[in-house]
Each structure stands twice: as structure tokens, then as C-alpha cells.
Motif scaffolding. Structure first.
Motif, PDB file in Angstrom:
ATOM      1  N   THR A   1       5.645   0.955   9.272  1.00  0.00           N
ATOM      2  CA  THR A   1       5.169  -0.309   8.743  1.00  0.00           C
ATOM      3  C   THR A   1       5.253  -0.236   7.231  1.00  0.00           C
ATOM      4  N   MET A   2       5.221  -1.391   6.573  1.00  0.00           N
ATOM      5  CA  MET A   2       5.248  -1.395   5.114  1.00  0.00           C
ATOM      6  C   MET A   2       4.534  -2.627   4.592  1.00  0.00           C
ATOM      7  N   ILE A   3       3.899  -2.483   3.431  1.00  0.00           N
ATOM      8  CA  ILE A   3       3.218  -3.594   2.767  1.00  0.00           C
ATOM      9  C   ILE A   3       3.411  -3.450   1.262  1.00  0.00           C
ATOM     10  N   HIS A   4       3.829  -4.505   0.606  1.00  0.00           N
ATOM     11  CA  HIS A   4       3.961  -4.501  -0.845  1.00  0.00           C
ATOM     12  C   HIS A   4       2.635  -4.937  -1.467  1.00  0.00           C
ATOM     13  N   ALA A   5       2.449  -4.568  -2.721  1.00  0.00           N
ATOM     14  CA  ALA A   5       1.154  -4.737  -3.379  1.00  0.00           C
ATOM     15  C   ALA A   5       0.643  -6.169  -3.324  1.00  0.00           C
ATOM     16  N   ALA A   6       1.501  -7.136  -3.588  1.00  0.00           N
ATOM     17  CA  ALA A   6       1.056  -8.531  -3.617  1.00  0.00           C
ATOM     18  C   ALA A   6       0.495  -8.963  -2.266  1.00  0.00           C
ATOM     19  N   ASP A   7       1.160  -8.575  -1.191  1.00  0.00           N
ATOM     20  CA  ASP A   7       0.676  -8.917   0.148  1.00  0.00           C
ATOM     21  C   ASP A   7      -0.590  -8.134   0.482  1.00  0.00           C
ATOM     22  N   TRP A   8      -0.645  -6.874   0.021  1.00  0.00           N
ATOM     23  CA  TRP A   8      -1.831  -6.055   0.307  1.00  0.00           C
ATOM     24  C   TRP A   8      -3.079  -6.662  -0.318  1.00  0.00           C
ATOM     25  N   LEU A   9      -2.950  -7.216  -1.513  1.00  0.00           N
ATOM     26  CA  LEU A   9      -4.096  -7.827  -2.180  1.00  0.00           C
ATOM     27  C   LEU A   9      -4.658  -8.992  -1.374  1.00  0.00           C
TER      28      LEU A   9
ATOM     29  N   HIS B   1       3.312   4.920  -1.291  1.00  0.00           N
ATOM     30  CA  HIS B   1       2.321   5.909  -0.869  1.00  0.00           C
ATOM     31  C   HIS B   1       2.096   5.814   0.631  1.00  0.00           C
ATOM     32  N   ALA B   2       1.651   6.953   1.203  1.00  0.00           N
ATOM     33  CA  ALA B   2       1.401   7.039   2.646  1.00  0.00           C
ATOM     34  C   ALA B   2       0.644   8.332   2.918  1.00  0.00           C
ATOM     35  N   ALA B   3       0.751   8.846   4.147  1.00  0.00           N
ATOM     36  CA  ALA B   3       0.204  10.128   4.619  1.00  0.00           C
ATOM     37  C   ALA B   3      -1.218  10.023   5.138  1.00  0.00           C
ATOM     38  N   ALA B   4      -2.017   9.101   4.605  1.00  0.00           N
ATOM     39  CA  ALA B   4      -3.394   8.927   5.066  1.00  0.00           C
ATOM     40  C   ALA B   4      -3.856   7.542   4.630  1.00  0.00           C
ATOM     41  N   PRO B   5      -4.851   6.981   5.318  1.00  0.00           N
ATOM     42  CA  PRO B   5      -5.377   5.690   4.861  1.00  0.00           C
ATOM     43  C   PRO B   5      -5.945   5.812   3.452  1.00  0.00           C
ATOM     44  N   CYS B   6      -5.614   4.848   2.610  1.00  0.00           N
ATOM     45  CA  CYS B   6      -6.087   4.870   1.223  1.00  0.00           C
ATOM     46  C   CYS B   6      -7.352   4.026   1.122  1.00  0.00           C
ATOM     47  N   PRO B   7      -8.439   4.584   0.592  1.00  0.00           N
ATOM     48  CA  PRO B   7      -9.651   3.784   0.413  1.00  0.00           C
ATOM     49  C   PRO B   7      -9.344   2.521  -0.394  1.00  0.00           C
TER      50      PRO B   7
ATOM     51  N   GLY C   1      -0.224  -1.950 -12.012  1.00  0.00           N
ATOM     52  CA  GLY C   1       0.367  -3.244 -11.728  1.00  0.00           C
ATOM     53  C   GLY C   1       0.744  -3.367 -10.258  1.00  0.00           C
ATOM     54  N   PRO C   2       1.297  -4.519  -9.857  1.00  0.00           N
ATOM     55  CA  PRO C   2       1.609  -4.756  -8.439  1.00  0.00           C
ATOM     56  C   PRO C   2       2.877  -4.037  -7.980  1.00  0.00           C
ATOM     57  N   ILE C   3       2.922  -2.722  -8.238  1.00  0.00           N
ATOM     58  CA  ILE C   3       4.090  -1.917  -7.846  1.00  0.00           C
ATOM     59  C   ILE C   3       3.709  -0.884  -6.794  1.00  0.00           C
ATOM     60  N   VAL C   4       2.432  -0.861  -6.397  1.00  0.00           N
ATOM     61  CA  VAL C   4       1.934   0.185  -5.499  1.00  0.00           C
ATOM     62  C   VAL C   4       2.115  -0.287  -4.060  1.00  0.00           C
ATOM     63  N   ASN C   5       3.147   0.176  -3.417  1.00  0.00           N
ATOM     64  CA  ASN C   5       3.516  -0.264  -2.077  1.00  0.00           C
ATOM     65  C   ASN C   5       3.230   0.843  -1.062  1.00  0.00           C
ATOM     66  N   GLU C   6       2.825   0.449   0.130  1.00  0.00           N
ATOM     67  CA  GLU C   6       2.343   1.410   1.122  1.00  0.00           C
ATOM     68  C   GLU C   6       3.150   1.322   2.409  1.00  0.00           C
ATOM     69  N   TYR C   7       3.303   2.464   3.064  1.00  0.00           N
ATOM     70  CA  TYR C   7       3.922   2.468   4.384  1.00  0.00           C
ATOM     71  C   TYR C   7       3.145   3.394   5.310  1.00  0.00           C
ATOM     72  N   TYR C   8       3.346   3.213   6.584  1.00  0.00           N
ATOM     73  CA  TYR C   8       2.766   4.093   7.602  1.00  0.00           C
ATOM     74  C   TYR C   8       3.904   4.559   8.490  1.00  0.00           C
ATOM     75  N   ALA C   9       4.014   5.870   8.663  1.00  0.00           N
ATOM     76  CA  ALA C   9       5.052   6.462   9.501  1.00  0.00           C
ATOM     77  C   ALA C   9       4.613   7.881   9.821  1.00  0.00           C
ATOM     78  N   GLY C  10       5.485   8.658  10.403  1.00  0.00           N
ATOM     79  CA  GLY C  10       5.180  10.046  10.707  1.00  0.00           C
ATOM     80  C   GLY C  10       6.448  10.872  10.746  1.00  0.00           C
ATOM     81  N   SER C  11       6.280  12.188  10.804  1.00  0.00           N
ATOM     82  CA  SER C  11       7.432  13.091  10.836  1.00  0.00           C
ATOM     83  C   SER C  11       8.326  12.810  12.032  1.00  0.00           C
ATOM     84  N   GLU C  12       7.743  12.244  13.091  1.00  0.00           N
ATOM     85  CA  GLU C  12       8.525  11.973  14.295  1.00  0.00           C
ATOM     86  C   GLU C  12       9.567  10.880  14.105  1.00  0.00           C
TER      87      GLU C  12
END
Length: 510
Positions: A314-322, A280-286, A298-309
Motif C-alpha cells: 500500500t502507499m500514501i502520499h503526505a497530502a492524502d495522509w493529512l 518510510h515504512a517497517a512499522a506503524p508511525c505514531p 514539508g509534504p514529501i513524507v510518503n509512507e508504504y506498507y509491505a514486507g520482505s515476502e
């Protein structure tokens, strides 16, 4: 790894399935259609680097366009289906598009576009007349064109802060259409997408948007079967995961909010056991929203930050995000720099403008001033986001620079307030903006979409104020709550705050 290779080795393997209709296209069929479309492009005078545009709802023909352009060396310009006729005409003219592929779903805007762009060639999907896309393909051979070379997408920003900007990518390092691209490494090494062709990838968002287009393309380079939702529906998406045994998917926080507002009986009705990776991405997730999603999926929800440019990721996997809740991860593409108003880098924990340092940077088409505005004197580029890096190198997003509210001389970032509001059990969606105020300069306004409009009013407003009070400084508390049945949000999750700000600015002048 490329659809051309998969068409040769597994021609009967499904390349695309439309979730609603069940319509399918194999890799062999997609390769034939892509070759034919490359011939169509040449027949209409589109040489390498020439632009054509696509105004389509999610439909199976999109992928013939993507891969036909990718082997014809052309610039494909996907256009948001939410735009008005003048906005679409602006993009067509600005990009220099010589051809538009569209459908009858857009007949209403096409009448004005044809008047405004009289020399534009139009091909209509699902049409059997003189402008038939299918007939144009059928008239061409299914073998490759003689001068194949890698093409690219020129995406236009959503126009949330002004007129859309065309993002012209840097030329590919290798013009061979089948050459390895850097993004594929991010998909496999970063996102963990499998390389053995076993992936079944669900795309729930509009294909004209940067993220669905990029991830779908990466998935097909890896030999995946794409399952595409014609339109996002939370229960429909869960049903698709069960029906097609989805392994991978890509979302935005708005999708998560919609999922969590479902009745628990619906949420638990579907078998999601095949689901291994959810990006998931596109905006900060609460933070509470993401915590609930991880508890559920489960711990499969991984996040990244990027843009069309495409300047960094950046990327973070669920376990590290917790262990670092709220972060969007560490840089896996490009080098991060956080800079203050003077352009100097700031320390850990201090908010600043986020820049990426990268060897390959895009430009904004026909707009050197916008390109210059996005550049740091040291050659780094920004997407216009504010954030900070902690002592361990994890990036945290604060908000868009353009969304910042200055009220009574205090900087207020709306995202913080929005993230709180959407966690309330009576709120479906929320947008926080700054509206003109004679005393404060700007006042904080919360535009709220309740789950039930019948419950909107003074009682709900007070309930929301009481809900926000323990977490917000008084200066951040909205001065006004405006309840509406729907917010101007793109299907890709982007919120058209400009429309709301313009509306309140016009009211202030009345």
C-alpha cells in the motif's frame, strides 16, 4: 533500465558514494566488479538457483555482490549483522549456502561459524590473504559470463518471533537480467522516483534488510547515485542530505523519532531544500511523530506498507495522509483482504488479519508448515499483521498478531501504547510486551529507554502513567515500567520483542 545499460551509456556516473568515507564507485566500475563476481560464483560451483550468503556491514562492495548475483541467477542470502554465531550458522545451513562473503568486522562470530560449517568457502573483504575477496575478483575477467540470467535475494525474517524464516521468492517471469521488474513500476509510478538518472538517493539503514536492498536496487536500475550511510546517526543523516544534495530517501519511524529528539538548533542547521521524496515504512508511525516530520520537511513524507515476502504494497502520499492521519494508504500492488478468526472478510472499520491476493507468492524455504500457516484457504497470503480498512479503502495497521497481549481475557495491542510513549519528551524508545502473570495470564510491561538514564526511576514512571492515563483504558496501562539504556532494536528499526518476552518468561519461572 538496468546498471548494465547505465554502465554503457554513463560509465563515469557515480553509482555509490559511502557517506562517511566518501569512497565512490562509478557505474562502469560497478559493472566490471559485478561481472567479475559472477565469474567468482561460477568458479566456486554456484549454478543458477544455488545460494551464497553475505555477512557485511554497509560497505561499497555490497553492490558488486548484488548485481553479480543478479546476472548469475543465484540466490543471495543477506544476513543480519546483529545475529549470533548459532543463528548465522542456522541460516547458512538452512539456505544451503556454498559461499560466504564477509569482513573482519565479524571475526568474533566467524570463529564459531567456521567450526560449525567446516565445508563453507569464505571470502573476506578488506583482506589480502588466501581468502581475499579483492584477489578473487581480480583473478576473473571483467566481461559477462556466458550464461547470464536473473538472480534473486532470499531474505530471512529478523527472527523477532522465533527462528528466522527464509523467504524464497517466486521465479522471475523473465530470466533476462535486464528485464523490467514489477517493483520498478512501484518505485516510479507509486513512489514517484525520477527515471532520468537525476536521483540522488540516501540509504540510512543496513543493506542486508529487505527495504534498503530493494529500494537501492530500484534506484540503481533508474541510474541514480546512491549515498549510503555506514551507520545511521540523526545529525549525520541531515548533514548527508545537505552535502550530497539528496533528492530521495527511505526511513523507518525510529529514525524520525531520533530526528525529533535532536536539539532544535541542530535540526535547523542543515539545508534540506534538495530533498523531494522521503519514503518510510517497517512499522506503524505514531501520528504526532509523522505530523511533526511533515511540518518540518514539508509534504514529501510518503509512507508504504509491505514486507520482505513481496506479496503486496500500500502507499500514501503526505497530502492524502493529512486528510486520513494514521493510514498506510491504499493497495498499489496486490488486492487487500481483512479477515476475522473464521477466515471470512470483515466490514469497514473492523480489525482483522491482513491478507494480500497476488498471482506471484513466495514460499518459506524448507518450511511448508510456515507457508501453509500464512495462507488463506482462498490462496491469499498474510504477513501476520492486524489492521482494518475504512469506508474509503484506506488501510490502518493495529499491530503484529504475534505481539498481541491477552490480559484478563482482553486483547491488547502494544503498538498503541508504544506510539504514545515515544511522543513523551523524556522517552527515546519504548517496547511494550506481555509478561506472565498468575492472575491475568499476561500483564502489560513497558520497557522504556529514557533520553537520560539519570532521570529514570519512580518519578519518571509516575510522569509516564499520568501522561498515558487520558488516552488509555485502565486495562492497557502498563503494570510495570522497566527503564533501560538501550532496547534490543535492529538498525533497520525492527524491535526484538522476543528477547524481552523470553527474559520476562524466564524471570517468572525463577
Amino acid at each position: 533500465m538496468h546498471p548494465i545499460a547505465h554502465a554503457a551509456s554513463r560509465p563515469d556516473h557515480p553509482a555509490v558514494i559511502m557517506a562517511g568515507s566518501g569512497k565512490q564507485m562509478t557505474y562502469g566500475e560497478m559493472d566490471d566488479a559485478a561481472n567479475r563476481f559472477a565469474h567468482v560464483l561460477r568458479a566456486h560451483g554456484l549454478a543458477p538457483d544455488a545460494a551464497f550468503a553475505v555477512l557485511l556491514e554497509n560497505r561499497i562492495e555490497y553492490f558488486a555482490l548484488v548485481w553479480g548475483s543478479q546476472r548469475a541467477g543465484t540466490l543471495m542470502v543477506p544476513i543480519s549483522t546483529r545475529l549470533t554465531a548459532p543463528e548465522i550458522s542456522y541460516i547458512l545451513k538452512d539456505s544451503g549456502a556454498k559461499l560466504l562473503v564477509t569482513s573482519h568486522a565479524f571475526d568474533e562470530v566467524m570463529a564459531d561459524i567456521r567450526k560449525d560449517c567446516p565445508d563453507l568457502t569464505v571470502l573476506m573483504t578488506g583482506d589480502d590473504g588466501a581468502e581475499s575477496f579483492d584477489a578473487a575478483l581480480a583473478a576473473q575477467p571483467d566481461g559477462p559470463i556466458a550464461d547470464q540470467r536473473a538472480g534473486a535475494n532470499m531474505l530471512y525474517s529478523s527472527g523477532t518471533t522465533g527462528r528466522p524464516k527464509g523467504i524464497r521468492p517466486a521465479p522471475p517471469e523473465n530470466p533476462d537480467p535486464q528485464a523490467m521488474i514489477p517493483f520498478l513500476g512501484l518505485a516510479t509510478m507509486g513512489a514517484g522516483m525520477p527515471t532520468d538518472g537525476s536521483m540522488i538517493y540516501l540509504s540510512p539503514a543496513p543493506l542486508y534488510h529487505a527495504a534498503p536492498l530493494a529500494w537501492c536496487s530500484a534506484a540503481q536500475r533508474l541510474g541514480a547515485t546512491l549515498v549510503v550511510l555506514e551507520k545511521f546517526d540523526p545529525e549525520g543523516a541531515l548533514a548527508a542530505i545537505e552535502k550530497y544534495k539528496i533528492t530521495d530517501s527511505q526511513w523507518v519511524p525510529t529514525h524520525f523519532v531520533r530526528f525529533l529528539k535532536l536539539d532544535p538548533a541542530i535540526r535547523t542547521r542543515y539545508d534540506l531544500s534538495s530533498h523531494k521524496r522521503a519514503l518510510h515504512a517497517a512499522a506503524p508511525c505514531p501520528v504526532p511523530i509523522k505530523q511533526e516530520m511533515i511540518e518540518w520537511w514539508g509534504p514529501i513524507v510518503n509512507e508504504y506498507y509491505a514486507g520482505s515476502e513481496g506479496i503486496g504494497m500500500t502507499m500514501i502520499h503526505a497530502a492524502d495522509w493529512l486528510e486520513h492521519p494514521g493510514t498506510v494508504g491504499k493497495a498499489i500492488h496486490g488486492t487487500l483482504h481483512i479477515c476475522g478468526p473464521d477466515g471470512e472478510e470483515v466490514g469497514a472499520g473492523e480489525d482483522g488479519l491482513i491478507y494480500f491476493e497476488n498471482a506471484l507468492l513466495p514460499t518459506y524455504h524448507n518450511d511448508p508448515e510456515k507457508t501453509a500457516d500464512a495462507m488463506h484457504p482462498r490462496g491469499w497470503m498474510t504477513l501476520g499483521d492486524i489492521g482494518h480498512v475504512d469506508e474509503d479503502g484506506y488501510l490502518f495497521l493495529t499491530d503484529r498478531k504475534s505481539h498481541m497481549i491477552i490480559s484478563g481475557g482482553v486483547n491488547i495491542y502494544p503498538q498503541e501504547i508504544e506510539n504514545l510513549l515515544v511522543t513523551h519528551d523524556k522517552v527515546m524508545d519504548a517496547a511494550v510486551i506481555g509478561a506472565p502473570d498468575p492472575d491475568l495470564g499476561e500483564k502489560v510491561v513497558a520497557v522504556v529507554q529514557p533520553i537520560d538514564m539519570a532521570g529514570a526511576g519512580e518519578a519518571l514512571e509516575q510522569e509516564l502513567r499520568d501522561f498515558l492515563a487520558p488516552s488509555l483504558a485502565r486495562i492497557k496501562m502498563p503494570r510495570l515500567f522497566d527503564f533501560r539504556p538501550e532496547l534490543p532494536r535492529e538498525a533497520n528499526g525492527k524491535l526484538y520483542k522476543r528477547e524481552l518476552r523470553d527474559e520476562y518468561a524466564a524471570k517468572a519461572q525463577e
